[in-house]
Every structure is written in C-alpha cells, then in structure tokens.
Design a protein around this motif. Structure first.
Motif: not given
Ligand SMILES: Nc1nc2c(ncn2[C@@H]2O[C@H](COP(=O)(O)OP(=O)(O)OP(=O)(O)O)[C@@H](O)[C@H]2O)c(=O)[nH]1
Length: 340
Positions: A132-136, A164-173
């Motif tokens: 998740v930290a490496a992200g998109v 953080d929570g917001a970044r996690l939720v955004g990535f999950q979407q």
C-alpha cells in the motif's frame, strides 16, 4: 477421482511482503508444504522462513511462470510421491510463493496442462500481496503488479501501518477499479484464508477469469508484447557470493554506492552480509527507492558465513545488472584492501 491437493498461489510484486505473510501462516499451521520461487540463482527467502518443520522447497534461478515451469512440475511430482510414501508429513495443501515478477496464469499452466498433475493438484486460490505504501506509482511502473492484482481472488494489503487512513481508503477504491471481485484484507491475513474456495476458478477448469479494469488510468507505461523468455519482465537479477566481511559503516557506504549506480532502475535488494564483529549476518531488505532496512541476525541460518546478496533491476539492457554488480564487487574489494 482421488482427492486433489489444493495449491494456493501467493503472489505480489517484488518486496511486497509475501514472505512476511507466509511466515505468519507458518506460525499457525503445520499442515502446509511450501514452494518458494526466487528470481535469482541464490535463495534468501528460504532462510527467512520460520523454522516450522513443514517441507520448504526452493525453486531458484528464474520465474516459475516462464523460466522454471519444468522445475515446478517435477517438484510437485516429488512432493506428491514423498507424501504418499510417508517420507514427509501429510500436508493438506501447498503454498506456492512466486517471485515478485511472476504472472499468475503462467504459474498455473503446469497444473492445467500436465495430465498427471491435474489429477492430483488444483489451484485453490490466487492471493496477491499489494504494498500500500508503494501505491499507484508501483502499479503504473511495473506491469507485473497490475497482472498480479487482476488475477487475485483476494488482495492482501501490506504496509497499511505506513499510510494514513485517507490514503488507504483512496488506494482501496483504486484497487476495486482494477479488480472488483477480489476481497481486500490487511496483512497478516488469518490462516483461515488458506481454506477458502473460489467457485469461478474451479468451474472454469482452473483457468483464471481475469477481471477487466474499469479505468484505463492504470495502464502500465511499459506495454511491450510479453515474450516468454526471462526478459518478458525487463526485470533482471544478479547475485553476489563473497567470502569476505566489511565493517557496518563500510557496508552502509557500499549500499549507498549501489543505489547511486542503479538509480531508478533499482527494484529490490536482499541479502545476508558478513559484518566484522557480528556473530550473525546483517539482513538487508531494500524495496524500490525506500531506505534499506538493515537488521542484525543472531546467527547464520545455514552455517554458511559468506556474504550473499541479490540485486534486481528493471532495465532494457539485460547486461546492466551484471555490469552494476561487477562494478560494485570491485568497490567491495577496494574497501577490503584499504584495510578499513
Ligand atoms: N512496515 C511494514 N513492513 C513490511 C510489511 N510487510 C513486509 N514488510 C517488510 O518489507 C520487506 C520485504 O518483505 P518480504 O516479505 O520479504 O517481501 P517479499 O514479497 O517476500 O519479497 P520478494 O520475495 O523479494 O519479492 C521486509 O523488510 C519486511 O519486513 C508491513 O506490513 N509493514
């Protein structure tokens, strides 16, 4: 038909956290057999796998989805026969940890195409670890990442502690847009996940039904046709085995030098370094452009006290990784000769 043995494919890009998740399962379960596939010629992961008493087999020297498919077939045969003859514990399922570059459908090909294996094994699930930290950015840069996400029955989200929570939720979407059928679970996932059946895979004779992405914004930048050789990924590895040791400070300087040499091409480094004054090795875990994690281990896992390191880069020139490794090794030799 005899009861077939389930194979759970644990995949995910280089350094995403596959071995970490596997270790969590091995602490809870004694009824597994484990196959670990490594890109490099030398294996590090099998030394990092908890000493749990389950059979662990290393498939080194290339990706099981293309280069070492034959070894996968023969290893599965050997495991089946050893289990039947009572030479090893009667494991209930196999967890196959792929290399970080693997294409999951290629991994499954021997299970679908080899009649002997098909009678005795089936793919139960594809579980994909996503950093998740490496992200998109990682998904866009590495086409393998996208393939692995799209092939997943379940997405195992690692490094949720680093966002953080917001970044996690955004990535999950964003992950839902890439594979809307896969559940998302944070690592370490409970071992019950290993039991879960996925109807769609079994129904279609084990074939993966890949979910088409809704959004094209994740299309990988590298979109060359995929040849079947080891070059399909443009990911190349080189290994170092070095009988000597250096001081901790010199190793830090040498690793910085390696980062400078490889630049953006650096994807993954892992190794066991011999350090003056330490009984055990220094474990190096280095993922992408993040800082290397250096952890002293109490003892050498296999009694071999040589420095061992695997370097993986993404580059269009297959020789690049070997050139960098040769260059780095001469630096190490200079540091050694300088008497530090
Ligand atoms: N902070 C944090 N670190 C993690 C997490 N999962 C894995 N790591 C670290 O990430 C590094 C790589 O983890 P591994 O489990 O070796 O990754 P891998 O996918 O097996 O790596 P390859 O086999 O090289 O592809 C290690 O230093 C782990 O400790 C996590 O959830 N949080």
């Amino acid at each position: 038909m005899m009861d077939r043995i389930p194979v759970v494919v644990l995949t995910g890009f280089l350094g995403s956290g596959k071995t970490t998740q596997l270790n969590a399962w091995l602490q809870q379960r004694q009824d597994l057999a484990v196959l670990i596939n490594e890109m490099g010629d030398i294996g590090i992961d099998q030394h990092l796998t908890a000493q749990s008493g389950v059979p662990v087999t290393l498939l080194a020297g290339g990706c099981v989805c293309c280069v070492v498919q034959g070894s996968l077939s023969s290893t599965l045969r050997n495991l089946f026969m050893a289990r039947k003859n009572g030479d090893i514990p009667a494991f209930t399922r196999i967890v196959l940890e792929t290399t970080g570059a693997a294409e999951p459908s290629g991994v499954l090909a021997p299970l679908e195409q080899d009649a002997w294996l098909k009678k005795r094994f089936y793919c139960q699930s594809v579980l994909t670890v996503v950093n998740v930290a490496a992200g998109v950015d990682s998904i866009q840069r590495h086409p393998e990442c996208l393939e692995q996400i799209q092939a997943a029955d379940v997405l195992l989200l690692s490094r949720t502690d680093q966002v953080d929570g917001a970044r996690l939720v955004g990535f999950q979407q964003q992950l839902v847009a890439l594979n809307r059928e896969a559940d998302q679970v944070s690592t370490p996932a409970a071992a019950e996940l290993l039991e879960r059946q996925f109807e769609r895979r079994c129904r279609i004779t084990g074939r993966l039904s890949i979910v088409a992405p809704e959004s094209s914004s994740f299309a990988p930048r590298v979109s060359e046709p995929l040849p079947t050789s080891s070059s399909r990924h443009q990911l190349y590895s080189a290994a170092l085995i070095w009988a000597h040791g250096l001081s901790w400070v010199h190793w830090q300087a040498a690793l910085q030098q390696l980062a400078g040499q490889c630049g953006d091409a650096l994807v993954r480094v892992k190794g066991l370094l011999r350090v003056e004054g330490l009984d055990g090795p220094l474990l190096v875990q280095w993922v992408g452009t993040a800082e290397p994690e250096l952890t002293p281990m109490n003892q050498w896992p296999d009694g071999d006290t040589q420095t061992r390191l695997v370097l993986i880069v993404r580059h269009d020139d297959p020789d690049f990784v070997h050139q960098q490794m040769a260059h780095w090794q001469s630096l190490l030799t200079q540091l050694l000769a300088s008497g530090h």
